[in-house]
Structures are given as C-alpha cells and as structure tokens.
Design an enzyme around this catalytic site. Structure first.
Site, PDB file in Angstrom:
ATOM      1  N   ASP A 117      95.783  10.216  46.377  1.00 22.45           N
ATOM      2  CA  ASP A 117      95.547  11.076  45.194  1.00 22.45           C
ATOM      3  C   ASP A 117      94.329  11.887  44.783  1.00 22.45           C
ATOM      4  O   ASP A 117      93.773  11.415  43.769  1.00 22.45           O
ATOM      5  CB  ASP A 117      96.378   9.786  43.817  1.00 22.45           C
ATOM      6  CG  ASP A 117      95.611  10.403  42.490  1.00 22.45           C
ATOM      7  OD1 ASP A 117      96.834  11.797  42.031  1.00 22.45           O
ATOM      8  OD2 ASP A 117      96.005   9.739  41.382  1.00 22.45           O
ATOM      9  N   HIS A 176     101.033   5.808  43.147  1.00 22.89           N
ATOM     10  CA  HIS A 176      99.715   5.131  42.961  1.00 22.89           C
ATOM     11  C   HIS A 176     100.726   3.762  42.223  1.00 22.89           C
ATOM     12  O   HIS A 176      99.912   3.861  40.368  1.00 22.89           O
ATOM     13  CB  HIS A 176      98.873   5.591  42.341  1.00 22.89           C
ATOM     14  CG  HIS A 176      99.589   7.063  41.266  1.00 22.89           C
ATOM     15  ND1 HIS A 176     100.093   6.835  39.781  1.00 22.89           N
ATOM     16  CD2 HIS A 176      99.059   8.429  40.810  1.00 22.89           C
ATOM     17  CE1 HIS A 176     100.654   7.867  39.433  1.00 22.89           C
ATOM     18  NE2 HIS A 176      99.897   9.008  40.016  1.00 22.89           N
ATOM     19  N   HIS A 188      86.409  16.332  40.848  1.00 22.17           N
ATOM     20  CA  HIS A 188      86.182  16.525  39.686  1.00 22.17           C
ATOM     21  C   HIS A 188      84.421  16.991  40.214  1.00 22.17           C
ATOM     22  O   HIS A 188      83.937  15.821  41.055  1.00 22.17           O
ATOM     23  CB  HIS A 188      86.288  15.524  38.434  1.00 22.17           C
ATOM     24  CG  HIS A 188      87.294  15.588  38.241  1.00 22.17           C
ATOM     25  ND1 HIS A 188      88.494  16.778  37.932  1.00 22.17           N
ATOM     26  CD2 HIS A 188      88.119  14.200  38.304  1.00 22.17           C
ATOM     27  CE1 HIS A 188      90.066  16.488  37.307  1.00 22.17           C
ATOM     28  NE2 HIS A 188      89.238  14.886  37.404  1.00 22.17           N
ATOM     29  N   ASN A 227     100.138  20.116  39.890  1.00 24.24           N
ATOM     30  CA  ASN A 227      99.035  20.531  37.716  1.00 24.24           C
ATOM     31  C   ASN A 227      98.103  21.092  38.412  1.00 24.24           C
ATOM     32  O   ASN A 227      97.104  20.875  37.862  1.00 24.24           O
ATOM     33  CB  ASN A 227      98.818  18.951  37.008  1.00 24.24           C
ATOM     34  CG  ASN A 227      98.549  17.931  38.130  1.00 24.24           C
ATOM     35  OD1 ASN A 227      98.200  18.080  39.264  1.00 24.24           O
ATOM     36  ND2 ASN A 227      97.260  17.584  37.655  1.00 24.24           N
ATOM     37  N   HIS A 234      95.496  16.587  44.911  1.00 19.84           N
ATOM     38  CA  HIS A 234      95.216  17.159  43.689  1.00 19.84           C
ATOM     39  C   HIS A 234      94.167  18.328  44.305  1.00 19.84           C
ATOM     40  O   HIS A 234      93.092  18.239  44.860  1.00 19.84           O
ATOM     41  CB  HIS A 234      94.745  16.973  42.534  1.00 19.84           C
ATOM     42  CG  HIS A 234      95.946  16.317  42.464  1.00 19.84           C
ATOM     43  ND1 HIS A 234      97.096  16.517  40.785  1.00 19.84           N
ATOM     44  CD2 HIS A 234      96.288  14.789  42.389  1.00 19.84           C
ATOM     45  CE1 HIS A 234      97.617  15.456  41.097  1.00 19.84           C
ATOM     46  NE2 HIS A 234      97.626  14.196  41.637  1.00 19.84           N
ATOM     47  N   PHE A 235      94.446  20.152  45.193  1.00 21.22           N
ATOM     48  CA  PHE A 235      93.098  20.816  46.032  1.00 21.22           C
ATOM     49  C   PHE A 235      92.518  21.382  44.924  1.00 21.22           C
ATOM     50  O   PHE A 235      92.289  22.133  45.144  1.00 21.22           O
ATOM     51  CB  PHE A 235      94.019  21.274  47.244  1.00 21.22           C
ATOM     52  CG  PHE A 235      93.882  19.754  48.335  1.00 21.22           C
ATOM     53  CD1 PHE A 235      93.262  18.837  48.043  1.00 21.22           C
ATOM     54  CD2 PHE A 235      94.338  20.614  49.732  1.00 21.22           C
ATOM     55  CE1 PHE A 235      93.527  18.139  49.497  1.00 21.22           C
ATOM     56  CE2 PHE A 235      94.022  19.629  50.414  1.00 21.22           C
ATOM     57  CZ  PHE A 235      94.200  18.526  50.178  1.00 21.22           C
ATOM     58  N   ARG A 236      93.697  21.870  43.393  1.00 20.56           N
ATOM     59  CA  ARG A 236      92.833  22.669  42.171  1.00 20.56           C
ATOM     60  C   ARG A 236      92.833  23.743  42.818  1.00 20.56           C
ATOM     61  O   ARG A 236      92.221  25.096  41.807  1.00 20.56           O
ATOM     62  CB  ARG A 236      91.244  22.295  42.126  1.00 20.56           C
ATOM     63  CG  ARG A 236      91.068  21.016  41.574  1.00 20.56           C
ATOM     64  CD  ARG A 236      91.849  20.359  41.652  1.00 20.56           C
ATOM     65  NE  ARG A 236      91.550  18.688  40.474  1.00 20.56           N
ATOM     66  CZ  ARG A 236      92.226  17.529  39.957  1.00 20.56           C
ATOM     67  NH1 ARG A 236      93.097  18.119  39.509  1.00 20.56           N
ATOM     68  NH2 ARG A 236      91.332  17.006  39.221  1.00 20.56           N
ATOM     69  N   HIS A 264     104.706   9.891  37.887  1.00 16.19           N
ATOM     70  CA  HIS A 264     103.277   9.025  37.663  1.00 16.19           C
ATOM     71  C   HIS A 264     103.532   8.291  36.105  1.00 16.19           C
ATOM     72  O   HIS A 264     104.577   9.617  35.240  1.00 16.19           O
ATOM     73  CB  HIS A 264     102.490   9.981  37.044  1.00 16.19           C
ATOM     74  CG  HIS A 264     101.199   9.510  36.680  1.00 16.19           C
ATOM     75  ND1 HIS A 264     100.313   9.975  37.093  1.00 16.19           N
ATOM     76  CD2 HIS A 264     100.987   8.562  35.498  1.00 16.19           C
ATOM     77  CE1 HIS A 264      98.626   9.272  36.075  1.00 16.19           C
ATOM     78  NE2 HIS A 264      99.656   8.858  35.275  1.00 16.19           N
TER      79      HIS A 264
END
Length: 447
Positions: A312, A238, A316, A96, A64-66, A180
């Site tokens: 994964d 995961h 944050h 997401n 997740h590189f945002r 997931h």
C-alpha cells in the site's frame, strides 16, 4: 557490448516451498535453465552467488505511485526505481490519482506513461464509482489487473457507498474486485466526537479509535456477504484487525478461493504503541492497531486465511505529514523496504523464507492470473532478486530513494540486503547502481 546471457551460480534458490542450491541461466527475457553445474559459454555474464538467496521478484498488488496529478509526492519513474532497489519487480497501481482511472481513456493514458517511465513491470486497477458501470463493462479482462472499489476512505467521487450500486457491480463483472473496507458512517461519528473534544489537533494515538475495529469489520463483513450473494470474486485489501481474519477461509487452495485477503507490511510491523515515537509517519487508513491485532494478522497469514503481503505504498511529503491530525494525509512510502522487512521477520523466526516467497511472489501471481511471473521456473520471465542474508544495513536519509525523501523505517537496521534485481532478464539494479534503461513491461493475464 552487453551480454545476452547471465548465469547465476551457487545461489540458494527459494521457490515453490523449497530452498535448493543450484545454478540459473537467463537468456534474453527468460529463465532458460535451472540445474546443477551449468557451464557458461563466451556470451555469458557469470555471477557467483555463493551464500546468497535467489528469490522471485515480489509482485506488489497495491501501490499508489501518485501519477498523474500528485507528482510532487512521487512518480511512476521515481517510485518504480525505489521498488526495484527493494526487490519488487512488478506492481499494480491504484486508480485514485488526478484524474482518476475510472475511464478507458485514463487507463490507457496510465499504460502509456508507464511504458515510457517504469523501471518495473506494471499494471493498473480500474476504479469503480457510483456512476461508471458502463465504463467498467467495457474493460478487457486480459488487459487490466482488476477493479478497485473504495467502500470507505477515498478522494474525489471514488467512495462507492450505494449498496445497490455495489451489488450491481459485484453481479456484473467477472474481474477480481479489490476493496478498501472501512465503514464511513462509523468513522464520521467517531471523528465528530473527538473533534468536539480536541478541535483539529486530535492526538494521533486516537487514529485507531476513530478508524476503529468496528468500522473495518462492519465494512468487510458486508462486502463478503454481498460477494457470497452475487458470486463476485472479492479480494479484501490491507486487513488491520484480528477480528476480520475470522471472515476468511483456509480450507481450499488459493486458486479455488472466491474471497481472499491481503495484509500490508506496516500492519505486520507496527502497533498502536509506535504512535508515540512515529506520530503521523505511521498514519495509514486503515489504521495501525493493537499488538494483539498484529499477532492475529501474523497467525492468519501463516495459516493461509490471509493470502498476500503487499505495501500500500503511498508517499506524502514531510510538510504534508507535519500537519495537525485532521490535515495530515494517511499513507507512507514502503516499496524499498518491504522485502527486507519481511525477511527481518524470517530472521526473527516468525516465518520461513519459503512462506515469505509464497505470500509476496507466488500468491499474487495466482490471484491475478499473471502470465509467467512470480516464480523461478524455466520459460518464465527472469524477474529475480539476489539477497545477501548477512549484509546488515541501516535505513538513513542518504539511502532512501523515494521522491518524498523519508521512510517510517528510518533508523531501522535490517539483516538482509538486496544486491541484484533482474527485470525481464536484464540486470536493472546492482549494489546501489541502476541500469538507467527501462526494462519494465506491461503485465498480462492468463484469463
């Protein structure tokens, strides 16, 4: 003027179940020759890799590189840069973001962003929702890594909780479907019980009790049952419990499996005992569980019920992580430390170099049918990594490259160090220094 060829001499090449001391010649984007005693010409950069390991670059099938929408946490540029310093040469990023990658337009937007900013090779998962089957059916399977369904724990409208919709998606696409798996009803019930007792400030040690073994097993077993019923190609992301490992098979080769599994570094490294010292810094979904679960995950990885190791990676900020339990987000940054973390397990005797390369490099390539990557082979892209197995170093604030500026491995000493990373034949990273040119390419698929 930069040279078009690179000759890596005297490395211990770890590839396809063997470790052999040999030379590797790179020409342009590709591995041109693998042989003993290759003689360089004048247009050749020579690297003496005596005493070092040469590995294929890791293909991380879940990050997740945002970007877009959450770029205060990370961007494709910042996190792919950290990834190549960690020896990850290709990544598959999750849908997401904000906006979500649930339309063809948003998927193309992400590809365009990565083309302008990614240090590593890239592709993206297309997200499923309860109402975007028409968009899913438009996907070109040669262009997209696969489909991602959140059957538990997601943001926006990406929780797919209608069983009829899941069955329809499973029946309608030949794409690999990654899931997931956590049962949302179980988690909500558990959370309500502990909120009644503690309010918002629930002790972090209760995270694996709230997001329990039962929640994971209920969801993953149901997804596997549906995949068997519909013939879908299912990849369960995961795994975090020993109980779930019994759902997977090791009796046939990976290329013939219809149902596969992944485990992430944090579930192989940490246990619930670490919440005391690490707190929300190891708050992930699914949760890090018991030492026994960790042992059983290792056992399933080694006997090939689990096929892939991933990160994964989900950064944050420190401020976000400092919130009380119910407000602290789940996830943590891992791409810079994934390979050295697994190689630390090699040093501890848990697995071999060859097995590590199989799970981090070869198997993601097989599973996603990625063209010409994941191996050290003549004619393949030169996505390769040099590792010094005797260069001890410690993770500290000043050597962390993630935009969020922290790591769950702070204070950890590793015995292996990534010294060189080649992306498509170009030396992109060397001993802490980056080539600021972007050499990443879009991953393509042999489907």
């Amino acid at each position: 003027m930069s040279k078009n060829k690179t000759l890596i001499k005297n490395a211990l090449v770890v590839n396809e179940g063997a470790s052999i001391k040999t030379d590797v010649l790179i020409e342009g984007d590709y591995i041109a020759k693998i042989a003993n005693e290759i003689t360089p010409d004048n247009d050749c950069l020579v690297i003496d890799a005596s005493g070092k390991l040469l590995l294929p670059g890791m293909i991380d099938d879940q990050v997740h590189f945002r970007e877009p929408g959450l770029t205060h946490k990370g961007t494709i540029a910042t996190e792919s840069k950290a990834a190549i310093a960690g020896g990850i040469t290709s990544f598959i990023e999750m849908p997401n973001t904000n906006p979500q990658t649930t339309t063809a337009e948003e998927f193309d937007n992400k590809l365009a962003t990565a083309a302008k900013s990614s240090y590593a090779n890239y592709n993206f998962m297309f997200g499923g929702t309860n109402d975007n089957l028409d968009e899913i059916l438009k996907i070109d399977p040669k262009k997209v890594a696969g489909l991602k369904l959140f059957l538990g724990s997601s943001t926006g409208n990406m929780l797919v909780d209608d069983e009829d919709i899941i069955r329809k998606i499973f029946s309608s696409t030949k794409l690999l479907i990654s899931v997931h798996c956590e049962d949302e009803a179980t988690i909500r019930r558990n959370l309500a019980e502990y909120k009644e007792k503690y309010g918002e400030d629930i002790p972090i040690e209760l995270h694996p009790i709230i997001r329990s073994e039962e929640a994971c097993y209920l969801s993953s077993s149901k997804a596997i049952e549906l995949a068997k019923e519909t013939g879908a190609r299912l990849h369960v992301f995961h795994l975090s419990t020993g109980k779930e490992t019994a759902l997977f098979d090791n009796s046939i080769p990976l290329k013939d499996k219809k149902i596969t599994a992944e485990v992430c570094l944090h579930h192989l490294w940490f246990s619930d005992e670490d919440y005391k010292t690490k707190g929300t810094h190891i708050k992930w979904n699914p949760a890090v569980k018991t030492a026994r679960d960790r042992d059983q995950l290792w056992e399933a990885l080694l006997d090939d019920r689990i096929d892939v190791i991933a990160t994964d990676h989900a950064p944050h900020t420190m401020d976000e992580k400092a919130n009380v339990y119910t407000k602290a987000p789940s996830g943590g940054p891992l791409v810079q430390h994934a390979i050295v973390g697994i190689l630390e397990a090699v040093a501890q005797g848990k697995l071999s170099y060859e097995k590590a390369v199989e799970k981090m490099c070869h198997n993601p390539s097989i599973l996603f049918e990625i063209e010409k990557r994941g191996y050290i082979k003549e004619g393949f892209y030169a996505d390769i990594v040099l590792v010094d197995p005797k260069d001890t170093w410690t993770v500290e604030k000043d050597n962390i490259l993630y935009k969020c500026g922290w790591s769950p491995f702070e204070g950890t000493t590793f015995q292996h160090k990534i010294t060189h990373t080649f992306i498509n034949g170009k030396l992109a990273y060397e001993n802490g220094n980056f080539d600021e040119h972007l050499h990443g390419k879009q991953l393509t698929f042999n489907r």
